[in-house]
Design a protein around this motif. Structure first.
Motif, PDB file in Angstrom:
ATOM      1  N   ILE A 287     139.517 -14.387 112.389  1.00 52.88           N
ATOM      2  CA  ILE A 287     139.057 -15.476 113.234  1.00 52.88           C
ATOM      3  C   ILE A 287     137.713 -15.933 112.683  1.00 52.88           C
ATOM      4  CG2 ILE A 287     138.151 -16.022 115.534  1.00 52.88           C
ATOM      5  CD1 ILE A 287     140.260 -14.188 116.675  1.00 52.88           C
ATOM      6  N   ALA A 288     137.550 -17.222 112.512  1.00 53.05           N
ATOM      7  CA  ALA A 288     136.277 -17.716 111.995  1.00 53.05           C
ATOM      8  C   ALA A 288     135.183 -17.479 113.023  1.00 53.05           C
ATOM      9  CB  ALA A 288     136.389 -19.201 111.674  1.00 53.05           C
ATOM     10  N   GLY A 289     133.994 -17.130 112.552  1.00 48.86           N
ATOM     11  CA  GLY A 289     132.863 -16.934 113.450  1.00 48.86           C
ATOM     12  C   GLY A 289     132.651 -15.498 113.879  1.00 48.86           C
ATOM     13  N   ALA A 365     120.484  -6.838 111.030  1.00 42.64           N
ATOM     14  CA  ALA A 365     121.609  -7.618 111.544  1.00 42.64           C
ATOM     15  C   ALA A 365     121.608  -9.043 111.005  1.00 42.64           C
ATOM     16  CB  ALA A 365     121.583  -7.645 113.070  1.00 42.64           C
ATOM     17  N   ASP A 366     120.489  -9.484 110.408  1.00 48.69           N
ATOM     18  CA  ASP A 366     120.377 -10.863 109.903  1.00 48.69           C
ATOM     19  C   ASP A 366     121.596 -11.292 109.080  1.00 48.69           C
ATOM     20  OD1 ASP A 366     117.894 -10.852 111.029  1.00 48.69           O
ATOM     21  OD2 ASP A 366     116.759 -10.845 109.151  1.00 48.69           O
ATOM     22  N   LEU A 367     121.966 -10.433 108.131  1.00 48.86           N
ATOM     23  CA  LEU A 367     123.023 -10.826 107.201  1.00 48.86           C
ATOM     24  C   LEU A 367     124.373 -10.966 107.911  1.00 48.86           C
ATOM     25  CD1 LEU A 367     123.009 -11.441 104.168  1.00 48.86           C
ATOM     26  CD2 LEU A 367     123.984  -9.183 103.789  1.00 48.86           C
ATOM     27  N   ALA A 368     124.624 -10.090 108.881  1.00 50.00           N
ATOM     28  CA  ALA A 368     125.879 -10.170 109.634  1.00 50.00           C
ATOM     29  C   ALA A 368     125.892 -11.413 110.515  1.00 50.00           C
ATOM     30  CB  ALA A 368     126.065  -8.909 110.481  1.00 50.00           C
ATOM     31  N   VAL A 369     124.754 -11.727 111.121  1.00 49.57           N
ATOM     32  CA  VAL A 369     124.665 -12.933 111.947  1.00 49.57           C
ATOM     33  C   VAL A 369     124.864 -14.167 111.066  1.00 49.57           C
ATOM     34  CG1 VAL A 369     123.156 -14.330 113.413  1.00 49.57           C
ATOM     35  CG2 VAL A 369     123.173 -11.850 113.673  1.00 49.57           C
ATOM     36  N   ALA A 370     124.219 -14.140 109.898  1.00 51.81           N
ATOM     37  CA  ALA A 370     124.376 -15.260 108.968  1.00 51.81           C
ATOM     38  C   ALA A 370     125.844 -15.417 108.578  1.00 51.81           C
ATOM     39  CB  ALA A 370     123.507 -15.045 107.733  1.00 51.81           C
ATOM     40  N   ALA A 371     126.525 -14.304 108.307  1.00 53.31           N
ATOM     41  CA  ALA A 371     127.939 -14.359 107.925  1.00 53.31           C
ATOM     42  C   ALA A 371     128.774 -14.964 109.047  1.00 53.31           C
ATOM     43  CB  ALA A 371     128.442 -12.966 107.574  1.00 53.31           C
ATOM     44  N   ALA A 372     128.475 -14.578 110.287  1.00 52.07           N
ATOM     45  CA  ALA A 372     129.219 -15.126 111.427  1.00 52.07           C
ATOM     46  C   ALA A 372     128.972 -16.630 111.551  1.00 52.07           C
ATOM     47  CB  ALA A 372     128.818 -14.401 112.715  1.00 52.07           C
ATOM     48  N   GLY A 379     134.638 -22.636 109.032  1.00 49.94           N
ATOM     49  CA  GLY A 379     135.987 -22.448 109.562  1.00 49.94           C
ATOM     50  C   GLY A 379     136.784 -21.398 108.799  1.00 49.94           C
ATOM     51  N   ARG A 380     136.121 -20.627 107.970  1.00 47.12           N
ATOM     52  CA  ARG A 380     136.807 -19.571 107.204  1.00 47.12           C
ATOM     53  C   ARG A 380     136.421 -18.205 107.748  1.00 47.12           C
ATOM     54  NH1 ARG A 380     138.914 -20.160 102.034  1.00 47.12           N
ATOM     55  NH2 ARG A 380     139.454 -22.333 101.738  1.00 47.12           N
ATOM     56  N   PRO A 381     137.407 -17.385 108.033  1.00 43.86           N
ATOM     57  CA  PRO A 381     137.077 -16.047 108.540  1.00 43.86           C
ATOM     58  C   PRO A 381     136.369 -15.204 107.479  1.00 43.86           C
ATOM     59  CG  PRO A 381     139.470 -16.385 108.476  1.00 43.86           C
ATOM     60  CD  PRO A 381     138.856 -17.610 107.922  1.00 43.86           C
ATOM     61  N   THR A 382     135.537 -14.272 107.931  1.00 40.78           N
ATOM     62  CA  THR A 382     134.967 -13.316 106.988  1.00 40.78           C
ATOM     63  C   THR A 382     136.094 -12.381 106.557  1.00 40.78           C
ATOM     64  OG1 THR A 382     134.402 -11.820 108.797  1.00 40.78           O
ATOM     65  CG2 THR A 382     132.667 -13.310 108.063  1.00 40.78           C
ATOM     66  N   VAL A 449     126.712 -17.713 101.233  1.00 41.34           N
ATOM     67  CA  VAL A 449     127.344 -19.005 101.508  1.00 41.34           C
ATOM     68  C   VAL A 449     128.445 -19.277 100.480  1.00 41.34           C
ATOM     69  CG1 VAL A 449     126.962 -21.498 101.707  1.00 41.34           C
ATOM     70  CG2 VAL A 449     125.257 -19.912 102.606  1.00 41.34           C
ATOM     71  N   ALA A 450     128.193 -18.864  99.229  1.00 41.04           N
ATOM     72  CA  ALA A 450     129.166 -19.102  98.162  1.00 41.04           C
ATOM     73  C   ALA A 450     130.472 -18.342  98.380  1.00 41.04           C
ATOM     74  CB  ALA A 450     128.556 -18.702  96.820  1.00 41.04           C
ATOM     75  N   GLN A 451     130.426 -17.301  99.232  1.00 41.06           N
ATOM     76  CA  GLN A 451     131.659 -16.543  99.518  1.00 41.06           C
ATOM     77  C   GLN A 451     132.583 -17.275 100.487  1.00 41.06           C
ATOM     78  OE1 GLN A 451     130.600 -12.581 100.796  1.00 41.06           O
ATOM     79  NE2 GLN A 451     129.736 -12.029  98.816  1.00 41.06           N
ATOM     80  N   PHE A 452     132.090 -18.377 101.060  1.00 45.44           N
ATOM     81  CA  PHE A 452     132.904 -19.167 101.996  1.00 45.44           C
ATOM     82  C   PHE A 452     133.088 -20.574 101.440  1.00 45.44           C
ATOM     83  CE2 PHE A 452     130.709 -15.932 104.386  1.00 45.44           C
ATOM     84  CZ  PHE A 452     131.609 -15.503 105.336  1.00 45.44           C
ATOM     85  N   PRO A 453     133.972 -20.741 100.470  1.00 45.52           N
ATOM     86  CA  PRO A 453     134.128 -22.082  99.899  1.00 45.52           C
ATOM     87  C   PRO A 453     134.658 -23.050 100.954  1.00 45.52           C
ATOM     88  CG  PRO A 453     135.854 -20.614  99.144  1.00 45.52           C
ATOM     89  CD  PRO A 453     134.903 -19.777  99.907  1.00 45.52           C
ATOM     90  N   PRO A 454     134.197 -24.300 100.931  1.00 43.93           N
ATOM     91  CA  PRO A 454     134.641 -25.257 101.943  1.00 43.93           C
ATOM     92  C   PRO A 454     136.166 -25.440 101.898  1.00 43.93           C
ATOM     93  CG  PRO A 454     133.296 -26.334 100.245  1.00 43.93           C
ATOM     94  CD  PRO A 454     133.233 -24.881  99.991  1.00 43.93           C
ATOM     95  N   VAL A 455     136.744 -25.647 103.062  1.00 38.82           N
ATOM     96  CA  VAL A 455     138.202 -25.767 103.154  1.00 38.82           C
ATOM     97  C   VAL A 455     138.682 -27.047 102.496  1.00 38.82           C
ATOM     98  CG1 VAL A 455     140.165 -25.531 104.732  1.00 38.82           C
ATOM     99  CG2 VAL A 455     137.910 -24.730 105.445  1.00 38.82           C
TER     100      VAL A 455
END
Ligand SMILES: Nc1ncnc2c1ncn2[C@@H]1O[C@H](COP(=O)(O)OP(=O)(O)OP(=O)(O)O)[C@@H](O)[C@H]1O
Ligand SMILES: [Mg+2]
Ligand SMILES: [Zn+2]
Length: 455
Positions: A287-289, A365-372, A379-382, A449-455
């Motif tokens: 689930i994204a987010g 927790a910064d990095l996890a919050v940023a990932a969420a 719109g891409r799930p981790t 950010v680069a790990q989540f390429p735009p859809v």
């Protein structure tokens, strides 16, 4: 001049004023000032002070004797068990389970052969017996008393020998006849607590006081009590969830960073030895987010799910709603994502939630919050099998945090296969972490950010 017969006392902080006011000038709380009977003025000293006995720091000193209660999570928060001749305050919202916890603690000690007295000023003995039966504790050989009279309790305690623990449920209901104010007022709570603590120190038993916390501050909050006791424990939890967190806010005999995790059922509170599994139980992958944070609570690693939801703002200033994390930390992270990663979130409503109701205070927790957040906006799930941890600085750099190995170990234990974490300075051979976990070390938020390429 006539002696004043009443005075005005802030029920939150204990400040005394000459007249009533809507707001306390000392602590800034509203509607906390109440009229109380004036305290008797002390007369002139009857004798000169005796010679003060002074000592040196060097000398023999033993660590305080501790008694294990037998409830692992409670012993952990106390720093290894109850300390003799000390007072601990257990605060928490109404109905959270304070009486249950202390009844279980008392029963556990009693069953191990210690002498325990449980005094309730709130419930009749029958009510406590019913609770004990529900919890399966009715056979525990403990003493029970239902009274609010501190004088009676004091007399009973003075006659006792070898008491291990006295529970007072709650300190707000206690009443000392030499003080004119009503039970629950700051003056009465302070005087009652002072008397009980004095006897505990003198007789050498542990004293556990239950304290109510009300948002309105109409009852004397534990704030005045906090200075008088040796340890302050907060019992927290989300009423909608089964688990409860016991957290030390102050501990003269131990660390304050350990938490105890319990699960509440109709059979009472039980220790949760593996909190991660509990906190992640309701997680649904893909689930994204949503991102899993490999955090640390005290000395124990804990995995938690962080959820972010973004919504278009209809106009006006965008909403920032945070549950379980620091709002200003979120604002900083949003600014860094905007300025360093060109991710435009500032116009959107942001809802951030630490699933399960735990509060995180770690910068890791910064990095996890940023990932969420990045996952929510793209719109891409981790990656479903990934955990995240790392501190983020103002230039977007991802910084090292403590206890990397413990976090990786916990993640591997719970079946995670990948960890996104800060670039390590001294790298060994290869980047494989604990137990075959694939580690993905990043130096800047833009790498994430680069790990989540735009859809
Ligand atoms: N019959 C029951 N079956 C299952 N759970 C119960 C039952 N009675 C109480 N509980 C649980 O115990 C909780 C209340 O526990 P407890 O009385 O120890 O709380 P408390 O913090 O002492 O409350 P108060 O502030 O009212 O003194 C309830 O919220 C509920 O979760
Ligand atoms: Mg209670
Ligand atoms: Zn005040």
């Amino acid at each position: 001049m006539a002696k004043p017969t009443s005075r005005f006392v802030c029920q939150a902080c204990g400040a005394v004023t000459a007249k009533w006011a809507g707001k306390c000038e000392t602590c800034g709380e509203w509607n906390t000032i109440a009229e109380e009977a004036a305290e008797a003025r002390p007369g002139p000293a009857r004798r000169p002070g005796a010679k003060l006995l002074v000592e040196t720091l060097a000398g023999s000193a033993e660590p305080p004797p501790r008694r294990q209660i037998g409830i692992a999570e409670l012993d952990r928060v106390l720093g290894g068990g109850l300390v003799a001749a000390s007072a601990v305050l257990v605060g928490g919202d109404p109905g959270i389970g304070k009486s249950t916890l202390l009844l279980q603690a008392a029963a556990s000690l009693a069953r191990a052969g210690s002498r325990v007295l449980y005094v309730s000023g709130e419930e009749a003995a029958d009510q406590i017996r019913l609770r004990a039966r529900r919890l399966g504790l009715e056979s525990a050989p403990m003493q029970l008393a239902a009274t609010i009279n501190v004088r009676d309790i004091a007399t009973a305690l003075e006659a006792e020998r070898d008491l291990a623990l006295v529970v007072i449920d709650s300190i707000q209901t206690m009443w000392l006849d030499s003080v004119e104010s009503a039970p629950g007022t700051v003056t009465q709570v302070r005087a009652s607590a002072f008397e009980l603590i004095r006897i505990a120190k003198q007789r050498g038993f542990s004293l556990a006081l239950v304290g109510h916390v009300t948002k309105e501050g109409t009852l004397a909050g534990p704030r005045v009590l906090e200075h008088m006791v040796d340890a302050v424990l907060h019992f927290e939890g989300d009423r909608g969830h089964q688990f409860r967190i016991l957290r030390a806010a102050k501990n003269r005999y131990g660390a304050t960073y350990e938490i105890g995790v319990f699960e509440m059922s109709d059979r009472g509170l039980s220790d949760v030895a593996n909190p991660s599994a509990l906190f992640l139980a309701e997680r649904r992958g893909h689930i994204a987010g949503s991102a899993v944070f490999a955090g640390l609570e005290g000395t124990r690693p804990v995995l938690l799910e962080i959820q972010a939801l973004l919504a278009a703002n209809p106009g006006g200033s965008p909403r920032r709603s945070v549950v379980g994390w620091d709002g200003s930390r979120l604002a900083m992270l949003l600014a860094v994502l905007d300025a360093r990663c060109d991710l435009k979130l500032s116009g959107l409503d942001v809802y951030l939630n630490v699933a399960g109701g735990l509060r995180i205070s770690e910068p890791a927790a910064d990095l996890a919050v940023a990932a969420a957040l990045i996952s929510a906006v793209t719109g891409r799930p981790t990656h479903a099998g990934a955990v995240y941890f790392g501190e983020v600085g103002l230039s977007g750099e991802v910084r090292q945090v403590a206890q990397t190995a413990a976090r990786l170990k916990e993640a591997a234990k719970l079946g995670f296969e990948r960890a996104v974490l800060p670039r390590r300075v001294a790298r060994g051979s290869g980047s494989v972490g604990a137990e075959g976990l694939r580690t993905d070390e990043i130096g800047h938020l833009a790498d994430l950010v680069a790990q989540f390429p735009p859809v």
